[in-house]
Design a protein around this motif. Structure first.
Motif: not given
Length: 103
Positions: A1-30
């Motif tokens: 059974x193949x891995x859910x690459x779309x799901x893992x890509x979505x997870x990485x995108x969401x996590x990266x968005x939070x990190x980018x929000x923190x780096x750009x504006x020092x937003x801990x909630x992001x």
């Protein structure tokens, strides 16, 4: 059974968005929200990899994120980042819903 690459890509995108929000504006909630929702999305992708019919976690996570970020997008009118995450979450809801209905 193949891995859910779309799901893992979505997870990485969401996590990266939070990190980018923190780096750009020092937003801990992001950072906290991005890492939390990204981690839950990764768990959902792992569960879908193990059992393609098990989409409950993925569907609940992406549905919640779609509503939250869609609300922020409509209030701000800015596509980045709220509109992008809302759109990606909508696609994940559609993917998970399709898997749930086809099983």
């Amino acid at each position: 059974m193949p891995a859910d690459f779309i799901g893992f890509g979505y997870a990485m995108t969401v996590a990266a968005g939070g990190v980018i929000g923190y780096v750009k504006s020092a937003s801990l909630p992001s950072l906290a929200a991005g890492l939390a929702f990204g981690s839950i999305a990764a768990v959902g992708a792992y569960q879908t990899t193990q059992n393609p019919a098990d989409v409950k976690v993925s569907l609940a996570n992406s549905g919640t994120l779609m509503c939250m970020m869609g609300y922020r997008f409509f209030n701000s009118g800015k596509f980045m980042p709220a509109g992008l995450i809302a759109a990606l979450s909508l696609l994940m809801v559609m993917k998970s819903g399709y898997k749930m209905m086809s099983q």
